[in-house]
Design an enzyme around this catalytic site. Structure first.
Site, PDB file in Angstrom:
ATOM      1  N   TYR A  90      -2.780  -7.057 -12.326  1.00 23.37           N
ATOM      2  CA  TYR A  90      -4.222  -6.882 -12.200  1.00 23.37           C
ATOM      3  C   TYR A  90      -4.728  -7.614 -10.962  1.00 23.37           C
ATOM      4  O   TYR A  90      -4.507  -8.808 -10.778  1.00 23.37           O
ATOM      5  CB  TYR A  90      -4.930  -7.349 -13.474  1.00 23.37           C
ATOM      6  CG  TYR A  90      -4.664  -6.384 -14.628  1.00 23.37           C
ATOM      7  CD1 TYR A  90      -4.069  -5.148 -14.391  1.00 23.37           C
ATOM      8  CD2 TYR A  90      -5.010  -6.684 -15.926  1.00 23.37           C
ATOM      9  CE1 TYR A  90      -3.817  -4.257 -15.423  1.00 23.37           C
ATOM     10  CE2 TYR A  90      -4.758  -5.801 -16.971  1.00 23.37           C
ATOM     11  CZ  TYR A  90      -4.156  -4.594 -16.706  1.00 23.37           C
ATOM     12  OH  TYR A  90      -3.902  -3.711 -17.726  1.00 23.37           O
ATOM     13  N   LYS A 130      10.329  -4.220 -18.647  1.00 23.63           N
ATOM     14  CA  LYS A 130      10.773  -2.987 -17.978  1.00 23.63           C
ATOM     15  C   LYS A 130      11.823  -3.380 -16.945  1.00 23.63           C
ATOM     16  O   LYS A 130      11.793  -2.955 -15.774  1.00 23.63           O
ATOM     17  CB  LYS A 130       9.546  -2.301 -17.334  1.00 23.63           C
ATOM     18  CG  LYS A 130       9.793  -0.918 -16.783  1.00 23.63           C
ATOM     19  CD  LYS A 130       9.997   0.138 -17.849  1.00 23.63           C
ATOM     20  CE  LYS A 130      10.390   1.459 -17.229  1.00 23.63           C
ATOM     21  NZ  LYS A 130      10.731   2.492 -18.240  1.00 23.63           N
ATOM     22  N   ASP A 159       8.343   1.295 -22.754  1.00 28.17           N
ATOM     23  CA  ASP A 159       8.066   2.669 -23.195  1.00 28.17           C
ATOM     24  C   ASP A 159       8.603   2.899 -24.602  1.00 28.17           C
ATOM     25  O   ASP A 159       7.953   3.565 -25.428  1.00 28.17           O
ATOM     26  CB  ASP A 159       8.582   3.717 -22.203  1.00 28.17           C
ATOM     27  CG  ASP A 159       9.842   3.298 -21.477  1.00 28.17           C
ATOM     28  OD1 ASP A 159      10.118   2.090 -21.399  1.00 28.17           O
ATOM     29  OD2 ASP A 159      10.565   4.169 -20.993  1.00 28.17           O
ATOM     30  N   ASP A 179      -1.731  -5.778 -22.416  1.00 31.13           N
ATOM     31  CA  ASP A 179      -3.073  -5.201 -22.495  1.00 31.13           C
ATOM     32  C   ASP A 179      -3.015  -3.837 -23.177  1.00 31.13           C
ATOM     33  O   ASP A 179      -3.767  -3.541 -24.113  1.00 31.13           O
ATOM     34  CB  ASP A 179      -3.624  -5.076 -21.065  1.00 31.13           C
ATOM     35  CG  ASP A 179      -5.102  -4.790 -21.034  1.00 31.13           C
ATOM     36  OD1 ASP A 179      -5.760  -4.938 -22.076  1.00 31.13           O
ATOM     37  OD2 ASP A 179      -5.601  -4.408 -19.962  1.00 31.13           O
ATOM     38  N   ASP A 210      -4.023  -2.813 -27.317  1.00 29.08           N
ATOM     39  CA  ASP A 210      -5.034  -1.806 -27.664  1.00 29.08           C
ATOM     40  C   ASP A 210      -4.441  -0.749 -28.587  1.00 29.08           C
ATOM     41  O   ASP A 210      -5.097  -0.272 -29.515  1.00 29.08           O
ATOM     42  CB  ASP A 210      -5.580  -1.132 -26.394  1.00 29.08           C
ATOM     43  CG  ASP A 210      -6.852  -1.812 -25.902  1.00 29.08           C
ATOM     44  OD1 ASP A 210      -7.025  -3.013 -26.206  1.00 29.08           O
ATOM     45  OD2 ASP A 210      -7.665  -1.153 -25.233  1.00 29.08           O
TER      46      ASP A 210
END
Ligand code: ATP
Length: 354
Positions: free
Chosen positions: A130, A183, A216, A240, A244
């Site tokens: 970010y 990842k 994933d 993040d 959610d």
């Protein structure tokens, strides 16, 4: 213990009023010795003082033991030069709140999308991709030409180490299982550094079982078998997104609690925003904010070695969840019939009821 209460914007004043009343009731019941300091920040002070984060509030925040922070309508804020300081970002950067702790749980009576889940996502909060949180000067996102956009991801050994420690410490207080989400098959260095620190920290916690799952696959496993996970630790952006997803599976944003913690400070702040579409109607669900506050009490209890606070936090969480079983004490986002303030009244009565 000094708790600074900042209602924030939109639905903030309505849901934080419930928290305020619940804290007063808990103080009576558990003799916590709370000093509640209510201050304004956000659009209210932008109008009255020309800034969303007045200096006086900042000074009080620095000496508070904990902060209850309502949502901030940052999209309505002007530039920082015009007084529009992003309050959440201010706390995160000033207090180095590196651990964003987001639980998701299926509760009896609450309509969720999976049969069982009780997990906590421990999201690194100060690094990653970010653009606003990975550079000292400038931003981590830039366009050398109009047709080329670049984004920088930041991972440091210390940043990865301390979020891993936060996750293992939490796991020791729960079922002693940590899942590290990464990842590293593609982001060999970025996710690789993270996994290396998870491994290094795990040596100090031999009782904790560690699994590693690619992000994933994790997105799918959260839907397929969320009951298999307990403490999930990951870097900023993955955390993040996955938190959610988990919140939605558990019943929606109205339940999505969150604690932002650093070594010296902790802030209770719901994961949802200021919900301007329902502000002022007394229909917002205060549960995410209440559970965030329960986490703050638990955190303060662990930090100061004061069992009373941990007990009060757990009590608040249990009493809140017990109300959700009945349609009459659920807000409309959960198919219930009660208003925000009615929920608050029922919660206070339930806390004080012996
Ligand atoms: P912001 O700009 O502050 O992020 P937003 O409306 O874009 O606000 P959220 O506040 O997260 O984002 O709201 C997304 C949706 O979820 C809205 O329809 C909102 O009404 C609903 N919502 C969010 N929080 C709650 C809550 N506590 N109770 C009920 N509904 C909520």
């Amino acid at each position: 213990m000094n708790i600074l209460i900042l209602p924030g914007d939109g639905i903030g004043p309505e849901i934080v009023a419930v928290v305020d009343a619940a804290l007063q009731a808990l103080d009576r019941r558990f003799s916590l010795g709370l000093k509640l300091d209510r201050q304004d920040a956000g659009l209210v002070t932008l109008k009255s003082l020309g800034t969303t984060m007045p200096d006086e509030v900042a000074a009080k925040a620095r000496v508070a033991d904990g902060v209850v922070l309502g949502p901030a309508a940052t999209e309505d804020y002007p530039s920082a030069a015009e007084g529009g300081i992003n309050i959440s970002a201010w706390f995160r950067s000033q207090f180095d709140l590196y651990a964003n702790i987001r639980p998701s749980k299926i509760r009896p009576g609450v309509p969720g999308h999976v049969p069982a889940m009780d997990l906590i996502i421990v999201r690194e909060n100060t690094e990653g991709f970010y653009a606003d949180r990975n550079m000292a000067v400038g931003t981590g996102e830039f366009m050398p030409t109009p047709d080329l956009a670049l984004a920088v991801g930041k991972a440091t050994t210390e940043g990865c180490r301390r979020i891993a420690v936060a996750a293992f410490e939490l796991a020791m207080r729960r079922t002693k299982r940590v899942t590290a989400v990464h990842k590293a098959n593609v982001l060999r260095h970025y996710s690789g550094l993270f996994l290396k620190q998870v491994d290094a920290v795990s040596v100090d916690y031999p009782e904790v079982t560690v699994d590693k799952v690619i992000v994933d696959a994790m997105a799918a496993l959260l839907v397929r078998s969320p009951e298999k996970f307990d403490v999930v630790v990951t870097t900023n952006m993955f955390g993040d997104i996955l938190s959610d997803e988990a919140a939605e599976l558990a019943g929606g944003l109205g339940l999505a609690a969150s604690l932002n913690a650093g070594n010296d400070h902790a802030i209770a702040q719901a994961a949802h925003g200021s919900a301007p579409d329902i502000a002022g109607q007394n229909i917002a669900n205060p549960v995410a904010m209440v559970h965030s506050t329960a986490m703050l009490l638990d955190h303060l209890g662990a930090k100061h070695g004061d069992d009373k606070f941990a007990q009060a936090g757990q009590f608040l969480a249990e009493k809140t969840d017990a109300l959700l079983v009945s349609v009459a004490t659920r807000t409309s986002d959960l198919g219930g019939t009660c208003t925000t303030s009615e929920f608050g009244d029922a919660l206070v009565a339930s806390i004080l009821d012996s």
